[in-house]
Each structure stands twice: as C-alpha cells, then as structure tokens.
Write an enzyme that holds these catalytic residues in place. Sequence first.
Site, PDB file in Angstrom:
ATOM      1  N   GLY A  29       0.211  -8.508   5.391  1.00  0.00           N
ATOM      2  CA  GLY A  29      -0.144  -7.715   6.554  1.00  0.00           C
ATOM      3  C   GLY A  29      -0.283  -6.243   6.262  1.00  0.00           C
ATOM      4  O   GLY A  29      -0.856  -5.504   7.055  1.00  0.00           O
ATOM      5  N   VAL A  35      -2.766  -7.560  -2.979  1.00  0.00           N
ATOM      6  CA  VAL A  35      -2.311  -7.358  -4.346  1.00  0.00           C
ATOM      7  C   VAL A  35      -3.338  -7.948  -5.312  1.00  0.00           C
ATOM      8  O   VAL A  35      -3.801  -9.078  -5.124  1.00  0.00           O
ATOM      9  CB  VAL A  35      -0.929  -8.006  -4.573  1.00  0.00           C
ATOM     10  N   ASP A  58      13.718  -4.617   3.232  1.00  0.00           N
ATOM     11  CA  ASP A  58      12.940  -5.838   3.440  1.00  0.00           C
ATOM     12  C   ASP A  58      13.297  -6.876   2.372  1.00  0.00           C
ATOM     13  O   ASP A  58      12.410  -7.457   1.736  1.00  0.00           O
ATOM     14  CB  ASP A  58      11.439  -5.509   3.422  1.00  0.00           C
TER      15      ASP A  58
END
Length: 714
Positions: free
Chosen positions: A28, A32, A141
């Site tokens: 989101g 990569v 995260d």
Amino acid sequence: MQELSVDPLVGTTVGERYLVLSKVARGGMSTVYLATDLRLDRNVALKVLHPHLATDNSFLDRLGREAKAAARLSHPHVVGMFDTGNDGPLAYLVMEYIPGHTLRDVLNERGALPPRLALAYLDAVVEGLGAAHAADLVHRDIKPENVLIADDGRIKVGDFGLARAVTTTTNTGMLIGTVGYLSPELVDGAPADARSDIYSIGIMLFELLTGHQPFRGELPVRVALQHLTTPVPAPSTELPGLSADLDELVRCCTEKDPESRPADGYALLEDLRHIRTTLSDAELDFQAPSHIAGTPETGTPETGAPWGRTGNGRTEVVHLATEAIRTEAQQTVLIDNSLLPDDRTQQTKMMGRIHHTTVLPAGSNPAARQGYAGPLSPPEEPAPVLRPSRREAKRAVRSAEHARIRAAEHPLQTLRRGRPRRRFLIWLIVLLVLALLGGGAGWFFGLGPGALAAVPNVQDKTVAQAQALLQDQGFGSMSKDVNDETVQQGLVVTSDPEPGTQRRRFLPVTLLVSKGPVLYTVPAVTGGTLDAAKTALNNAKLALGNVTGQYDEERAAGVVLSQSPTSNTQQRGTTPVDLTVSKGPTPIPVPNVVGKDKDAARKAMNDVGLVPQLAPDTVFDKQVPAGSVVSQDPASGTLSKGSAVTLTVSKGPKLITVPSFIGKQVDKAVQELQQLGFQVKVNNILGGFFGTVRDQNPVNKDVPEGSVIILTVV
C-alpha cells in the site's frame, strides 16, 4: 489472477545508478524491485514510493531523516539502508537485498511452530530490535512480513523508519501500523516508543506458537478495539501442555500499560534467552495438536489471510504493506482514532441484536424456519435405523455442531415477522442515532475536548502563568514539586508530557514545579582521619574543599580538627567542605647546653618544654670542669613538647701521677709525658747542650690530665 501488463520501471535506470531488473512485491505504500547498483555492481532492493507519498514534501523530509538514522544502524539482524533519493516524480529507498523468504511464508507453510523454532526466530528479531532501540530507532510495524529470512539462514528485520515517517505526516487523528500487531497506546493516540515494538513482538510470538493472531475481526477497527480493551489470551489456552514460561513471556510483552512491559529489545532479549536455557527439551520441542499445526493462516484477501497470485508460471508475493482500511489481516493500515468510541457503541448494539435473534439450525422443523409463530406439531416417529459406530456418532455430532455455528453466523429470519414499514422506521431511527453519535464523536475527537493539541512550553513560568497557557490550549493541569539545580524555586521546570507532545485535551498535563536544588546534610567528620572524611563527603554527595594543616599538641597528625560548613547543615550537591587537619605537636628546636653547669642546662631544657634527663654515669673530661655538661642526646634538631633530652655530666679531668724524668734525656721525657696526657714545656739552660733533664715541676705528684709539666734541660 494473471498479471497482463509489464511494469514500466523494469529495464529503466533510477537515479542514474540503479538498473531495475524485476518487480518483487507491491504494497500500500510502495513497490519493491530487484535492481543492480551500477556504481558498486551489486544487487539491491529498490523501494519506490507510491505517487501520493512521493508528492508530499513534508513526508519526504521526514523519510530522509528516518532513512539517515536507519543507515547509521549496522547490525547483522537489521536490513541495511544504503541510499534514498528522488528521480523526477519518483521517490525511492535503496536497501540491502535479501534473497529468500519471509517469516510469513514460514507460517503459511508450517502453521504453528514448536517453541524451539519460534524462539530461535524471535531471538534474532529481538536482538536486531535491541540494537535499533539503543540507537533511538522505533520500528512501529513489527510483523512476520517484515522479518526476512535469507537463503543462507540469516534473519533480518526490515522497513525501519517508514511507518514512523508516514505517521508523522498524517493527520493528528490518524495512526498507522498493521492492525493485528498494534499496541494499545498507538490505538489510543499516544506516541510510540520501544515498548510499542515489544507489544508487537508478543503478538507475533502468540502467532508463531498457535498459528494465528489473538484478535481477529471483520474490520480492522474491530481488531484495534480489542487491542485496547481485551487481554491477550495465554497460548496454552489453545495448546494445553505448553510451558507456562511461554505464557508469561507473551503476557509481559502484551501488557496494556507500556510501563509493565520490558523497556526495550535488549531487556526482552535477556528474558527470552533465559527462558530458552531453562526450558527442557520436551518443552522446547512441544508439538501443537494436528488440527492447529496443520492450519496456517492462508487464504484470499476476503478471508483476511495472507495471499499471493500466480501468473505466467511464477508466483508474485503481494506483501501486506501500508494501506488504507481494508480487510487483509496483515495489512499495515491507517485508522481514524475518532472511530473507536463509536465502534465500541456500535459493537455493543450489534451484540445486543445478535443476542435477541433466534436462529434454528439446519434440519429443524420447516415451519419454524419459515417464521411460523403458532404451536408446532410433534415430529413423526422416525423409522428404525442401524446404530452407527462410536466414531461415526462423534463425527455426526461434530457435523451438527458445525452446522449450528454456520447457521448462527448467517441467520435466515427471526420467529417474528414484524411489519416492513415499522422495521424501516426502526432502522432509520437507528441510523440517525448512529449518525448523531458518529458526528458527536467526530466533533469530540476532532475539535472538542478529545482533540489532539500540542502541549505549550511552560518552562521558567510561574504556576499561574503556566496554567493560563494550558487553559488557552484547552488543557487542565495539576502540579508536582521536584528538585532542580538551575530553575528558581516556584517556577515550572517542564511539563509531563513534554512541550510539543500531541495530547488529548481532556487529559490533564502535570506541571513539574521547582522546589530548588536537592540539599544534602553535611556529615560530621571532625575527630576522624582525613581519609574517613573524604569517604563521608563523597557518600553525602559533597566535595572535599581546601585542606589546611595546623599544629596541635593533643591531636595526632592526620586527624580533622575542624570543618566548614559545619555538620548537620543543608548544602547543595558537590558543595566543597573545607577541613583543618592536625600536623601533630609543634616541633621544638633542641638547645645546645654542652659546657653549661648541669643545673643551668636542665633549666634551659625545661624552659622550651623539653624534659632533661641526666645520664647515670659521669665521665672524665680534661676540658669540661666537673659538674658541667659534657654531651647531650639529641645534640640538635627538633623535638615535640615533652620529649626527653639526655645530659652527660663531666667529673672533670682525670688525676695522673707525674713520674720523675730527672737525669733522663729530654726527648724521651717529652714523649712519655705526652703519652700520659700532659702538656710539656722545656726550659734550656746554656742552650741545652747535653739534652739532659736537670729539673722537673711537678714531679712524683697527682695532677689533672692535661696539666703542663716544666722540664729544665742542660
């Protein structure tokens, strides 16, 4: 589904340095790519941010600072940060490329892991976090998707700083993170620190041991609410026989109060390694029941589990990264905190409606399923059937139970039909009430007392001035006295939370008011040794000042005679304390009394404070008369008061009989007389031609040693 288009970046060069080889994953927040660093000829992971972030200058500035901080961190369990930059509309990060898979892939393939393997994975993750926390970096995260496992077995934590950079640039009422791993303080709008990462580690450990997360729901906001209000269950509730130490490790990591969790990664690493060494082999190799170990969280995006898609003979991993609210269980989501209070109210109402809805399982009387409210006729007597085996009976019971659960999840209708118009009005009223509640909650948490505001700077203000500044921002306040070395007594040192911190207005701010410096009691060191005084002052948080020596007739050398400031007074820390230390008695020069009469010599010694003592034996001395001092011990130097001086008294010269040398040669006579201690005087008559002693004076008498003997020579 199969991906038909080719990514336009593949084959291009970004930043005139990084040749894009292939697309690896998409989330989101970014996509990569595998790229080659043309300058250093090595493969790197190129993370290209999505356009809505790449055009946000404040976000890019923050991301640059976070990337620099992450680049300074070098640790074998942290993905290295190499570079960051912009290329036209593209904003990108360049990181270490780790060929391999993620911890999520391990969970998808194996499901619940034995404790030995789970703790081994977690050890590397926590060690990397410990190094980051020591460098003042917070991940925010932590999740299996961000734990990379290289093909050679290396384990690394990735994506440091990205979540924090996004959070800093979002609206003040928003939070970011993967909803399944969010700490309660993040859900509640408080700032994140190292203990927020510890909470996520605890959730991940629960998932590694059980194969699933502790909290699940249809909407991310439901899961976030459970993090805020519901304790994380012990893994042993699903895995009977699991070690209690693992339950305790999950519990201490997932405490709702951050103060009750381990302080940082290194503190947790110490506990984790202690548990690994104390568990037995049987406890470390504990196997989950087959129905748990064989059911990893896999599925489609609609079921809330990790997923991927296959096309053209290859599998593209879709990493669950930063995203707006969606249904993926592992997605890093952006949640509006103002929804949470409404969500609690809505959840309560929904539970009430479900509780009062009657649902009949499949296979019940058809009339009942159609909503018939009258009396039901008894069922017909069933035809006789063969008795099933015990295994078949248990299977039938489980099937019926599963059917009842599925029926309860999807009710067809209630037993009461009701009127369509009345139901419409009820639903309209409910929707209006929910809208009013939502609007009220939005006002409360957006503009009202629940809104976030920055705590103003109140340092060096009086309490009244500080309270006025806080009231202008909508904050209440309370005060707390603290010691401070620099801020004047009665003025505000700082606030808790610190100035600039975002805080809900209905939460009070504590003013830390100076009550002056910390005062310490001066210890009594008089009468002790200098070394003891130094130790006492150091223990009292004071300093040793000037040390002055002073002669003292009663105190030995090295004893403290006085101190300034005096004992039992209150002084600031490190205040110097001056000491006066004894040098011992005053030294007295020894007077020379040799040749004096013994009485006069004794008086001279007494006058200066020394004690004269006469030697027990007197001695002959041809130069010192009898009764006078021949020698003293000590003869010179200094002594302390009361010291003794030994005096030796003369008996005068020794008496010797003078032999007659008349008629003898003068040379022999002089020689023998001198040997006896006499002095000789020769008077020559007629030139002393013959050298013969004609006369002697005295002769054959006792005379004092050293007397003069006169010889007359012809």
